[in-house]
Each structure stands twice: as C-alpha cells, then as structure tokens.
Scaffold this motif. Structure first.
Motif, PDB file in Angstrom:
ATOM      1  N   GLY A  26       0.814  -1.217   0.000  1.00  0.00           N
ATOM      2  CA  GLY A  26       0.000   0.000   0.000  1.00  0.00           C
ATOM      3  C   GLY A  26       0.842   1.259   0.000  1.00  0.00           C
ATOM      4  N   GLY A  27       0.176   2.363   0.329  1.00  0.00           N
ATOM      5  CA  GLY A  27       0.823   3.662   0.318  1.00  0.00           C
ATOM      6  C   GLY A  27       1.027   4.264   1.684  1.00  0.00           C
ATOM      7  N   ARG A  28       0.858   3.479   2.757  1.00  0.00           N
ATOM      8  CA  ARG A  28       1.085   3.963   4.124  1.00  0.00           C
ATOM      9  C   ARG A  28       1.950   2.954   4.869  1.00  0.00           C
ATOM     10  N   ALA A  29       2.746   3.440   5.822  1.00  0.00           N
ATOM     11  CA  ALA A  29       3.499   2.550   6.691  1.00  0.00           C
ATOM     12  C   ALA A  29       2.527   1.745   7.554  1.00  0.00           C
ATOM     13  N   LEU A  30       2.958   0.560   7.980  1.00  0.00           N
ATOM     14  CA  LEU A  30       2.112  -0.350   8.737  1.00  0.00           C
ATOM     15  C   LEU A  30       2.723  -0.646  10.097  1.00  0.00           C
ATOM     16  N   ASP A  31       1.879  -0.762  11.123  1.00  0.00           N
ATOM     17  CA  ASP A  31       2.267  -1.297  12.426  1.00  0.00           C
ATOM     18  C   ASP A  31       1.597  -2.656  12.556  1.00  0.00           C
ATOM     19  N   LEU A  32       2.346  -3.705  12.278  1.00  0.00           N
ATOM     20  CA  LEU A  32       1.773  -5.050  12.189  1.00  0.00           C
ATOM     21  C   LEU A  32       1.833  -5.756  13.538  1.00  0.00           C
ATOM     22  N   GLU A  33       0.730  -6.357  13.889  1.00  0.00           N
ATOM     23  CA  GLU A  33       0.646  -7.235  15.047  1.00  0.00           C
ATOM     24  C   GLU A  33      -0.401  -8.282  14.760  1.00  0.00           C
TER      25      GLU A  33
ATOM     26  N   ASP B 116       1.218 -14.853  20.271  1.00  0.00           N
ATOM     27  CA  ASP B 116       1.228 -13.448  19.873  1.00  0.00           C
ATOM     28  C   ASP B 116       2.462 -13.103  19.050  1.00  0.00           C
ATOM     29  N   ALA B 117       2.246 -12.256  18.043  1.00  0.00           N
ATOM     30  CA  ALA B 117       3.334 -11.796  17.185  1.00  0.00           C
ATOM     31  C   ALA B 117       4.054 -10.630  17.821  1.00  0.00           C
ATOM     32  N   LYS B 118       5.332 -10.482  17.491  1.00  0.00           N
ATOM     33  CA  LYS B 118       6.086  -9.298  17.883  1.00  0.00           C
ATOM     34  C   LYS B 118       5.763  -8.166  16.922  1.00  0.00           C
ATOM     35  N   ASN B 119       5.554  -6.970  17.475  1.00  0.00           N
ATOM     36  CA  ASN B 119       5.190  -5.821  16.650  1.00  0.00           C
ATOM     37  C   ASN B 119       6.273  -5.510  15.628  1.00  0.00           C
ATOM     38  N   GLU B 120       5.849  -5.218  14.391  1.00  0.00           N
ATOM     39  CA  GLU B 120       6.775  -4.887  13.306  1.00  0.00           C
ATOM     40  C   GLU B 120       6.247  -3.658  12.581  1.00  0.00           C
ATOM     41  N   THR B 121       7.080  -2.653  12.418  1.00  0.00           N
ATOM     42  CA  THR B 121       6.721  -1.467  11.653  1.00  0.00           C
ATOM     43  C   THR B 121       7.314  -1.603  10.262  1.00  0.00           C
ATOM     44  N   LEU B 122       6.459  -1.583   9.241  1.00  0.00           N
ATOM     45  CA  LEU B 122       6.890  -1.898   7.876  1.00  0.00           C
ATOM     46  C   LEU B 122       6.721  -0.680   6.979  1.00  0.00           C
ATOM     47  N   PRO B 123       7.833  -0.132   6.454  1.00  0.00           N
ATOM     48  CA  PRO B 123       7.744   1.030   5.567  1.00  0.00           C
ATOM     49  C   PRO B 123       7.048   0.694   4.248  1.00  0.00           C
ATOM     50  N   ILE B 124       6.693   1.732   3.512  1.00  0.00           N
ATOM     51  CA  ILE B 124       6.025   1.586   2.221  1.00  0.00           C
ATOM     52  C   ILE B 124       6.940   0.841   1.253  1.00  0.00           C
ATOM     53  N   GLY B 125       6.379  -0.183   0.577  1.00  0.00           N
ATOM     54  CA  GLY B 125       7.102  -0.899  -0.463  1.00  0.00           C
ATOM     55  C   GLY B 125       8.138  -1.885   0.023  1.00  0.00           C
ATOM     56  N   GLN B 126       8.251  -2.119   1.321  1.00  0.00           N
ATOM     57  CA  GLN B 126       9.282  -3.022   1.833  1.00  0.00           C
ATOM     58  C   GLN B 126       8.686  -4.310   2.378  1.00  0.00           C
ATOM     59  N   SER B 127       9.554  -5.305   2.550  1.00  0.00           N
ATOM     60  CA  SER B 127       9.170  -6.599   3.100  1.00  0.00           C
ATOM     61  C   SER B 127       9.965  -6.860   4.378  1.00  0.00           C
ATOM     62  N   ALA B 128       9.379  -7.644   5.258  1.00  0.00           N
ATOM     63  CA  ALA B 128      10.055  -8.003   6.508  1.00  0.00           C
ATOM     64  C   ALA B 128       9.384  -9.243   7.073  1.00  0.00           C
ATOM     65  N   ASP B 129      10.066  -9.876   8.020  1.00  0.00           N
ATOM     66  CA  ASP B 129       9.518 -11.030   8.720  1.00  0.00           C
ATOM     67  C   ASP B 129       8.896 -10.590  10.038  1.00  0.00           C
ATOM     68  N   VAL B 130       7.646 -10.964  10.238  1.00  0.00           N
ATOM     69  CA  VAL B 130       6.995 -10.786  11.537  1.00  0.00           C
ATOM     70  C   VAL B 130       7.203 -12.073  12.310  1.00  0.00           C
ATOM     71  N   LEU B 131       7.817 -11.980  13.483  1.00  0.00           N
ATOM     72  CA  LEU B 131       8.188 -13.161  14.253  1.00  0.00           C
ATOM     73  C   LEU B 131       7.131 -13.477  15.311  1.00  0.00           C
ATOM     74  N   ILE B 132       6.791 -14.775  15.396  1.00  0.00           N
ATOM     75  CA  ILE B 132       5.801 -15.242  16.366  1.00  0.00           C
ATOM     76  C   ILE B 132       6.414 -16.397  17.155  1.00  0.00           C
ATOM     77  N   PRO B 133       6.887 -16.166  18.388  1.00  0.00           N
ATOM     78  CA  PRO B 133       7.461 -17.247  19.198  1.00  0.00           C
ATOM     79  C   PRO B 133       6.413 -18.309  19.522  1.00  0.00           C
ATOM     80  N   LEU B 134       6.832 -19.576  19.463  1.00  0.00           N
ATOM     81  CA  LEU B 134       5.905 -20.685  19.668  1.00  0.00           C
ATOM     82  C   LEU B 134       6.057 -21.356  21.028  1.00  0.00           C
TER      83      LEU B 134
END
Length: 354
Positions: free
Chosen positions: A213-220, A238-256
């Motif tokens: 999209g066209g906005r940064a994301l705060d993923l949880e 529960d997932a660890k919070n990840e802030t994802l800039p526009i146009g980028q990819s990242a791993d959201v980590l979820i401890p098991l």
C-alpha cells in the motif's frame, strides 16, 4: 548530556508503554487511570473518520493536503506524590529494521518544523493531569509523501551512574501522509512463512509480509496451530510488533514457546495494522534442531463478514426483492387490457433454454 528514550526508575513503565517503543495494544486507553508512582502521556483526540481505527486512537495518523492545519490534544498524567514539570515538543523519527526509531530531542525535519505544542511545558500536580494542543500546519508548498515524527514529553534530567545526566522521554508517534486528493490505501500480503529457531534455540514462525500500500504499517497479530502430532492444537501465540515502511518486506516473528512437539503442523496466521487485516495458512515442519528450512508458500484465508455487514446486505436484498416485486405488479397492472376490449393473444415467452 546523554539522551535516552527509556526511563529509569518508577516512571519507566507507563511512559514506555504509552510512548514510543511498544505495540499499540499495550498503550493506555483513553480515560484509563495512571498507575501509582508513574507519569502517563497519551493522545486524547482522533479524527472522526478514524474513530474505529485503533492506531488513530494512540498515534497521530492522518492524511493532509498541502495548506491544511490540524489540532490534536495530548494529556500528561501524574500518578506520583510529587508535582512534575514536563516539557513538550516535536522530534524526528525514521522507520528502520522493523522499528519506529526516534533519537529524542527537538527535531529538524519538515514534519518537526510543521509541528508545535501549546503550551510548550506543563506543571502537573501530584495525582493530577494537564493537557496541551499539538498543531500540525502543512505548508502549501509541501511535497507529497509520508513523514514520521514524535510528540515528546520530557521530564527534567536525572543523574545516572558515573554522573551521566539521563533525559527521560515518552512520546506519541506521528504518521503523516501529505498529498492532494484522497489518502493512499493501506494493504499488505503474506507470501510465505517458515518455522525457524531463535538465538535461544526456541521455535518461532517467521511470517514474510510485504507492504503493497501507500502507508506505513504497524503489524501485530497471532498464530494458531492445528493438525499437529496426535491431532494436537496449540496457541494462539502473539506476534512481535513490526513497523513496515512503504514498499518493503520483513519477517513478523511469532514465538511458539518451548513445549511444542516436533512434527507437521498447520499454521494459521492473522495479522493486522489498524483496520487492515489479512489471514494466511500453510503446513510447516517443527523440528527440534536449528536446521534451516525453506519458506512455505501460504494460502490466503478469507474471514467472514461482520454481522452488521450481513444484516445490511440482507436488508438490501430484501429491499431489492420488494422493489422488483412491486415493479412486476405495476407492469402487470399496466398490461391489463381496457374493459370491454378483446384480450390480446397469449404469447409464449422466449428464453435461452429450449
């Protein structure tokens, strides 16, 4: 003087929670009391068109056209037994490595220059509160794009070990999109996931997320496991919070956790940023070893519409059906021949089926 975004002593908990570094779900909600022995800092106002967006109730999230001015109120609460003098101002921020990073101190960016706080300092009585107004004035010449900043609440410096002065800060994030027309849409996809081991040797789900999209994301979000050895289920985790800039990819980590049996599991992941939510699932292997595994392509999972939407759709269908029925009756009435005239011969309707 050394600046730090972390507080030392009793005030650390609430300031760090409501401030900059923690997920939105841990921030104090509007009207919640400040824990005793601490200082609180929170956003009071949210735009009416974002009333249902949890991010907009905690952070300043908006889209403005050049030449626009907005006002947002913030509140400092003092849960200690002593009065507190708190300085308020705007600072810089960036998005890097999945985090919203801010150095502290008055900023020099465009957004910091557009942002002012009135009054610039408040004296908060013990067990009391004080409010201030944040004003963001976007100049008419501002270029399009998204900018990031912080409204800081700063307590007087305290003495740390070795005589080093520590500046105690808490902040409210600013996500400001600037440009003509409507706001750029927010969206993301979940292409793949894999189970790997962290530095302590514990299994975690690494969920690949791409901001489309066209906005940064705060993923949880969270992950739930099913169909494991012996048909076991586990979670949600529960997932660890990840802030994802526009146009980028990242791993959201979820401890098991540490007690998950090895074997094949179906992992269903639910991630959201504000009102945007995606679900995906994949079958992965949980191994006791730290041997690397290839990411597994996910399958999207569609969540059902909310009951309110179903009711609205049902109402629309009923209204449409009634309208069609009424229209049909009117056509039938209009086709009746005048009294005393010869009836028209009945014709067989033509259809596409013979």
């Amino acid at each position: 003087m050394t600046r730090t975004g972390k507080l030392r002593g009793p005030a650390t908990i609430i300031l760090l929670m409501v401030g900059l570094s923690c997920p939105a779900t841990t921030a104090s909600a509007a009207g919640s009391p400040t824990p005793g022995g601490s200082i609180g800092f929170r956003l009071v106002d949210a735009p009416t068109d974002r009333a249902q967006d949890p991010r907009a109730r905690i952070y300043i999230v908006d889209h403005l056209a050049p030449g626009t001015v907005i006002h947002r109120r913030v509140e400092v609460s003092n849960g200690t037994a002593q009065p507190a003098h708190v300085r308020l101002y705007a600072g810089d921020a960036t998005l890097a490595q999945g985090e919203f990073k801010a150095p502290g101190g008055p900023g020099s960016s465009d957004l910091a220059g557009w942002t002012s706080v009135s009054p610039p300092a408040v004296d908060v009585a013990a067990q009391g509160t004080a409010q201030a107004t944040v004003t963001i004035a976007v100049p008419s010449s501002a270029s399009s794009g998204e900018r990031y900043g912080v409204v800081w609440a700063e307590l007087p410096p305290s003495q740390g070990n070795g005589g080093v002065s520590l500046v105690n800060l808490a902040g409210v994030r600013i996500y400001l999109s600037v440009g003509p027309g409507g706001e750029p849409p927010s969206s993301f996809v979940i292409p793949s996931l894999v189970v790997r081991h962290d530095q302590q040797g514990q299994p975690v789900v690494a969920v690949q997320v791409r901001n489309t999209g066209g906005r940064a994301l705060d993923l949880e979000g969270q992950a739930s496991l099913s169909g494991g050895p012996g048909r076991l289920s586990a979670g949600p985790f529960d997932a660890k919070n990840e802030t994802l800039p526009i146009g980028q990819s990242a791993d959201v980590l979820i401890p098991l956790g540490t007690t998950l049996p090895s074997g094949s599991w179906n992992v269903q992941v639910t991630l959201h940023s504000g009102l945007i939510q995606n679900m995906a699932e994949a079958v992965v292997e949980v191994s006791p070893s730290a041997q690397a595994q290839a990411p597994v392509r996910t399958r999207p999972v569609k969540s059902g519409p909310a009951p309110a939407i179903l009711i609205a759709v049902a109402g629309l269908v009923c209204a449409t059906s009634l309208g069609l029925a009424e229209g049909f009756r009117r056509r039938r009435r209009l086709r009746l021949p005048p009294r005393g005239s010869r009836p028209l011969p009945r014709q067989r309707a033509r259809t596409g089926v013979h």
